[in-house]
Design a protein around this motif. Structure first.
Motif, PDB file in Angstrom:
ATOM      1  N   LEU A 138     -18.135  -5.110  76.491  1.00 56.46           N
ATOM      2  CA  LEU A 138     -18.994  -4.008  76.002  1.00 56.46           C
ATOM      3  C   LEU A 138     -20.441  -4.220  76.392  1.00 56.46           C
ATOM      4  O   LEU A 138     -21.204  -3.270  76.570  1.00 56.46           O
ATOM      5  CB  LEU A 138     -18.869  -3.907  74.481  1.00 56.46           C
ATOM      6  N   VAL A 172     -20.162  -9.503  74.384  1.00 57.02           N
ATOM      7  CA  VAL A 172     -19.404  -8.735  73.388  1.00 57.02           C
ATOM      8  C   VAL A 172     -18.243  -8.030  74.093  1.00 57.02           C
ATOM      9  O   VAL A 172     -18.446  -7.346  75.099  1.00 57.02           O
ATOM     10  CB  VAL A 172     -20.285  -7.699  72.672  1.00 57.02           C
ATOM     11  N   TYR A 173     -17.038  -8.247  73.555  1.00 56.69           N
ATOM     12  CA  TYR A 173     -15.837  -7.608  74.116  1.00 56.69           C
ATOM     13  C   TYR A 173     -15.204  -6.693  73.074  1.00 56.69           C
ATOM     14  O   TYR A 173     -15.311  -6.931  71.863  1.00 56.69           O
ATOM     15  CB  TYR A 173     -14.795  -8.667  74.504  1.00 56.69           C
ATOM     16  N   LYS A 174     -14.529  -5.673  73.536  1.00 51.81           N
ATOM     17  CA  LYS A 174     -13.639  -4.894  72.688  1.00 51.81           C
ATOM     18  C   LYS A 174     -12.334  -5.689  72.602  1.00 51.81           C
ATOM     19  O   LYS A 174     -11.841  -6.184  73.614  1.00 51.81           O
ATOM     20  CB  LYS A 174     -13.382  -3.523  73.316  1.00 51.81           C
ATOM     21  N   LYS A 186      -8.720  -1.908  66.570  1.00 47.63           N
ATOM     22  CA  LYS A 186      -9.719  -2.165  67.613  1.00 47.63           C
ATOM     23  C   LYS A 186     -10.978  -2.731  66.958  1.00 47.63           C
ATOM     24  O   LYS A 186     -11.494  -2.144  65.987  1.00 47.63           O
ATOM     25  CB  LYS A 186     -10.071  -0.853  68.339  1.00 47.63           C
ATOM     26  N   ALA A 223     -14.703  -5.539  67.680  1.00 52.30           N
ATOM     27  CA  ALA A 223     -15.601  -6.135  68.675  1.00 52.30           C
ATOM     28  C   ALA A 223     -15.617  -7.637  68.451  1.00 52.30           C
ATOM     29  O   ALA A 223     -15.521  -8.091  67.307  1.00 52.30           O
ATOM     30  CB  ALA A 223     -17.014  -5.562  68.534  1.00 52.30           C
ATOM     31  N   LYS A 276     -17.920 -11.000  69.449  1.00 48.62           N
ATOM     32  CA  LYS A 276     -19.143 -11.533  70.055  1.00 48.62           C
ATOM     33  C   LYS A 276     -18.929 -13.018  70.340  1.00 48.62           C
ATOM     34  O   LYS A 276     -18.766 -13.816  69.404  1.00 48.62           O
ATOM     35  CB  LYS A 276     -20.328 -11.330  69.097  1.00 48.62           C
ATOM     36  N   LEU A 287     -15.912  -2.505  65.079  1.00 48.40           N
ATOM     37  CA  LEU A 287     -16.302  -1.877  66.342  1.00 48.40           C
ATOM     38  C   LEU A 287     -17.064  -0.588  66.059  1.00 48.40           C
ATOM     39  O   LEU A 287     -16.665   0.201  65.204  1.00 48.40           O
ATOM     40  CB  LEU A 287     -15.035  -1.546  67.155  1.00 48.40           C
ATOM     41  N   SER A 289     -18.766   2.867  68.052  1.00 48.49           N
ATOM     42  CA  SER A 289     -18.510   3.499  69.361  1.00 48.49           C
ATOM     43  C   SER A 289     -19.602   4.452  69.812  1.00 48.49           C
ATOM     44  O   SER A 289     -19.479   5.112  70.838  1.00 48.49           O
ATOM     45  CB  SER A 289     -17.189   4.281  69.296  1.00 48.49           C
TER      46      SER A 289
END
Ligand SMILES: COc1cc(-c2ccc3ncc(-c4cccc([C@@H](O)NCCN(C)C)c4)n3n2)ccc1O
Length: 303
Positions: free
Chosen positions: A38, A46-48, A57, A59, A61, A115, A117
């Motif tokens: 992300l 940071v990834y989903k 879903k 996030a 870090k 998460l 959006s």
């Protein structure tokens, strides 16, 4: 009250607080599947992610750990622990990011977070150049509600800026305060000094290496409000030193170019935050009671 509780614990506040956050023993990948990246910062990515058990879903870090005390790379463990302690303490408010889980690998500590959006408020402002007063006031009210939650728990964010304010969903004035990497608990009567933050958002007491407090966040609210209404940054100079000089001399103005059609209420709101004396600067509660935030429905007797 919370203040009594803080003061009663102030006596042992200097005692080393045991790390009360629990790191998951199981491998991160057993519980989560990593998705798209992300975004990234100096020592964090940071990834989903998707929870393997529920399909939710979230996030994640990934914070790079500093491996040696003399290293300049990575984040010292005690700083990561402080961020986790703060996130644990401030969870549960609709305008503050929620921490769900913590994992550790040889190189990283991983924070699993709710998460959001809607992207960064920074991008929203850039897309519009500046916002109309009703939209700006609605965003600032959300930010104030989140900050009140922090300050009621003696947490000071210390890095409030549009990049660290995310929209829950695009086009809605629903925000989440994120990035508590510089945040800390600051209790009355226990001075904390540190030269941290992003230059154009820091308050005079940061530049002068004086005691930090919740008022330090309120100055940043003034800067964010000024930016939302004009697209410009009130104290930004050509150099960092010029910026710091503008801050310590409270050298700003409402240029006719950008503020000709701005209400007196809005300018008064900002002016009550750009106050050098921290004891005279508007608090989060005073800001929430300000006519520019409460809106036109307030009666003349309310002012
Ligand atoms: C708790 O601390 C953080 C949370 C997050 C976070 C939490 C939930 C969440 N949902 C979506 C995203 C997201 C989406 C796009 C970019 C980024 C991030 O790379 N940039 C965020 C702000 N940045 C300047 C710290 C993060 N996030 N980011 C990002 C940085 C943090 O230091």
């Amino acid at each position: 009250s919370a203040l009594d509780a803080a003061q009663s614990t102030s006596a042992n506040i200097l005692a080393p607080t045991p790390a009360s956050f629990k790191i998951n023993e199981t491998p991160f990948s057993d519980s989560y599947e990593i998705g798209d990246e992300l975004g990234s910062g100096q020592f964090a990515v940071v990834y989903k992610v998707t929870c393997r058990k529920t399909g939710a879903k979230l996030a994640a870090k990934f914070i790079k750990k500093r491996r040696y005390a003399t290293s300049r790379r990575g984040v010292p463990r005690n700083h990561i622990e402080r961020e986790i302690e703060v996130l644990r303490d401030v969870g549960g408010h609709e305008n503050v990011i929620q921490l769900h889980d913590v994992f550790e690998t040889p190189n990283d500590i991983i924070l699993v977070l709710e998460l959001v959006s809607g992207g960064e408020l920074f991008d929203h402002v850039c897309a519009h150049e500046y916002l109309n007063e009703a939209e700006a006031s609605a965003f600032i009210k959300q930010i104030l509600l989140g900050i009140r939650h922090l300050h009621n728990r003696f947490v000071v964010h210390l890095d409030l800026k549009p990049e660290n304010i995310m929209l829950l969903r695009r086009g809605e004035p629903r925000i989440k305060l994120i990035d508590f990497g510089l945040s800390r608990h600051i209790y009355p009567g226990i001075p904390v000094k540190d030269m941290i933050g992003t230059p154009e958002f820091v308050a005079p007491e940061v530049v002068n290496y004086e005691a930090l407090s919740p008022a330090t966040d309120m100055w940043a609210v003034g800067v964010v409000t000024y930016i939302l209404l004009s697209g410009g940054s009130p104290f930004l100079g050509r150099t960092r030193d010029e910026t710091f000089c503008n801050i310590t001399s409270v050298n700003y103005h409402f240029s006719q170019t950008y503020f000709a059609n701005t209400s007196q209420f809005a300018k008064d709101f900002i002016s009550r935050l750009f106050v050098k004396d921290v004891s005279a600067r508007a608090t989060v509660d005073e800001c929430l009671q300000h006519p520019w935030i409460r809106g036109p429905d307030i009666g003349i007797n309310d002012i």
